[in-house]
Enzyme design. Structure first.
Site, PDB file in Angstrom:
ATOM      1  N   GLY A  13      25.784  35.004  55.393  1.00 32.88           N
ATOM      2  CA  GLY A  13      25.929  35.606  56.723  1.00 32.88           C
ATOM      3  C   GLY A  13      27.129  36.525  56.778  1.00 32.88           C
ATOM      4  O   GLY A  13      27.918  36.472  57.724  1.00 32.88           O
ATOM      5  N   ARG A  16      28.531  40.685  59.262  1.00 33.77           N
ATOM      6  CA  ARG A  16      29.342  40.989  60.457  1.00 33.77           C
ATOM      7  C   ARG A  16      30.239  39.784  60.776  1.00 33.77           C
ATOM      8  O   ARG A  16      30.155  38.750  60.112  1.00 33.77           O
ATOM      9  CB  ARG A  16      28.445  41.321  61.647  1.00 33.77           C
ATOM     10  N   VAL A  59      18.988  31.816  55.652  1.00 37.82           N
ATOM     11  CA  VAL A  59      19.596  30.522  55.359  1.00 37.82           C
ATOM     12  C   VAL A  59      18.748  29.366  55.917  1.00 37.82           C
ATOM     13  O   VAL A  59      18.929  28.213  55.540  1.00 37.82           O
ATOM     14  CB  VAL A  59      21.053  30.513  55.895  1.00 37.82           C
ATOM     15  N   ASN A  85      28.941  30.387  55.745  1.00 35.71           N
ATOM     16  CA  ASN A  85      29.332  30.899  57.068  1.00 35.71           C
ATOM     17  C   ASN A  85      28.157  31.126  58.007  1.00 35.71           C
ATOM     18  O   ASN A  85      28.301  31.029  59.227  1.00 35.71           O
ATOM     19  CB  ASN A  85      30.088  32.223  56.848  1.00 35.71           C
ATOM     20  N   TYR A 159      24.229  22.993  69.294  1.00 32.55           N
ATOM     21  CA  TYR A 159      25.160  23.754  68.450  1.00 32.55           C
ATOM     22  C   TYR A 159      26.340  22.853  68.067  1.00 32.55           C
ATOM     23  O   TYR A 159      26.724  22.784  66.889  1.00 32.55           O
ATOM     24  CB  TYR A 159      25.639  24.991  69.211  1.00 32.55           C
ATOM     25  N   ALA A 160      26.890  22.152  69.044  1.00 28.68           N
ATOM     26  CA  ALA A 160      28.030  21.270  68.777  1.00 28.68           C
ATOM     27  C   ALA A 160      27.648  20.176  67.783  1.00 28.68           C
ATOM     28  O   ALA A 160      28.411  19.866  66.854  1.00 28.68           O
ATOM     29  CB  ALA A 160      28.533  20.663  70.083  1.00 28.68           C
ATOM     30  N   ALA A 161      26.452  19.611  67.958  1.00 30.48           N
ATOM     31  CA  ALA A 161      25.998  18.553  67.044  1.00 30.48           C
ATOM     32  C   ALA A 161      25.860  19.109  65.624  1.00 30.48           C
ATOM     33  O   ALA A 161      26.221  18.449  64.642  1.00 30.48           O
ATOM     34  CB  ALA A 161      24.670  17.980  67.522  1.00 30.48           C
TER      35      ALA A 161
END
Ligand code: NAD
Length: 251
Positions: A13, A16, A59, A85, A159-161
């Site tokens: 990734g 950018r 990915v 990343n 996302y947090a998990a």
């Protein structure tokens, strides 16, 4: 600066944001850098700007990740550094989450990173010859966690998990791979000004800037500098750590 001269680094990734800033920083430190992006032509064009190499990779495709790591290893005679990343952020309150968004987040952020760490671990564990002819084994891996993986955030449960999972992955992989000379660490950025966070409402960004002890958001280069330190020799006795790069966000 040539601290990483003779080393081969892969950044997923990397077209950018934090990935690109990291790819540039590693190249500036002397590494041969390969970055990946979903669009191969774009990855090649971006990498060319600083003398790196670009490859296409989704990915979210577990097997493709391993194949790219093997390709980089074969093309450049080994792999010394992995910065896993690539990541996506699906926001939404728990009650609104759709199954496909949940699956995609876990596939890209968790499974994709596991695949990269697995393949890189195999490549780094093998004995190889460095560019100067000296035998080398081992390497350094950094995964991109997040402050929300440890603090949590309303509207970012999945996302947090996924980011909390990467903390556990880094700590576990550090234990497994340490005996082979491979260090694995995580960085946990706060809110960094990239495309990923550009879609957040202005009041959320202002609130996060105010919540940081330093009173502002972070820049991609400020995360890249920390990653460069973690993969370099100055951090040779550092593994299994999660380093916050968040301007002092209070949990
Ligand atoms: P970004 O959206 O600017 O860049 C993400 C990169 O990942 C892009 O190059 C994108 O093409 C790539 N990517 C996304 N899905 C992919 C896929 N399926 N296959 C291949 N590549 C894919 O984001 P960023 O802010 O630079 O974030 C980089 C990493 O840092 C992410 O893992 C993100 O979760 C993490 N992070 C960012 C912040 C922040 O505030 N920006 C905070 C904490 C953690």
């Amino acid at each position: 600066m040539s601290e990483l001269a003779g080393r081969v680094a892969l950044v997923t990734g990397g077209t950018r944001g934090i990935g690109l800033a990291t790819a540039r920083a590693l190249a500036e430190a002397g590494a041969t850098v390969v970055l990946t992006g979903r669009d191969a032509a774009r990855a090649e064009a971006v990498a060319k700007e600083f003398g790196g190499h670009g490859l296409g990779l989704d990915v979210g495709d577990f097997d493709a990740v391993g194949a790219v790591v093997r390709q980089v290893t074969a093309d450049h005679g080994g792999l010394d550094v992995l910065v896993a990343n690539a990541g996506i952020m699906e926001n939404g309150l728990l009650g609104m989450l759709r199954a496909d968004a949940v699956r995609r987040t876990l596939e890209v952020n968790v499974a994709g990173t596991v695949a990269a760490v697995q393949a890189a671990g195999r490549a780094m564990a093998r004995k190889r010859q460095a560019a100067d002819g000296t035998p080398r084994r081992g390497g350094a891996i950094v995964v991109l966690a997040s402050v929300v993986g440890t603090h949590g955030a309303a509207g970012q449960s999945v996302y947090a998990a996924s980011k909390a999972a990467l903390v556990a992955l880094a700590r576990s992989a550090a234990k497994e791979l340490g005996p082979r000379g491979i260090r694995v660490n995580a960085v946990a950025p706060g809110v960094i000004r990239t495309d990923l966070t550009a879609s957040l409402p202005a009041e959320v960004l202002d609130g996060q800037a105010a919540a940081a002890a330093l009173g502002r958001l972070g820049e991609p280069a400020e995360v890249a500098e920390v990653i460069r330190f973690l993969v370099g020799d100055g951090a040779r006795y550092v593994t299994g750590q999660v380093l916050g790069v968040d301007g002092g966000l209070v949990p």
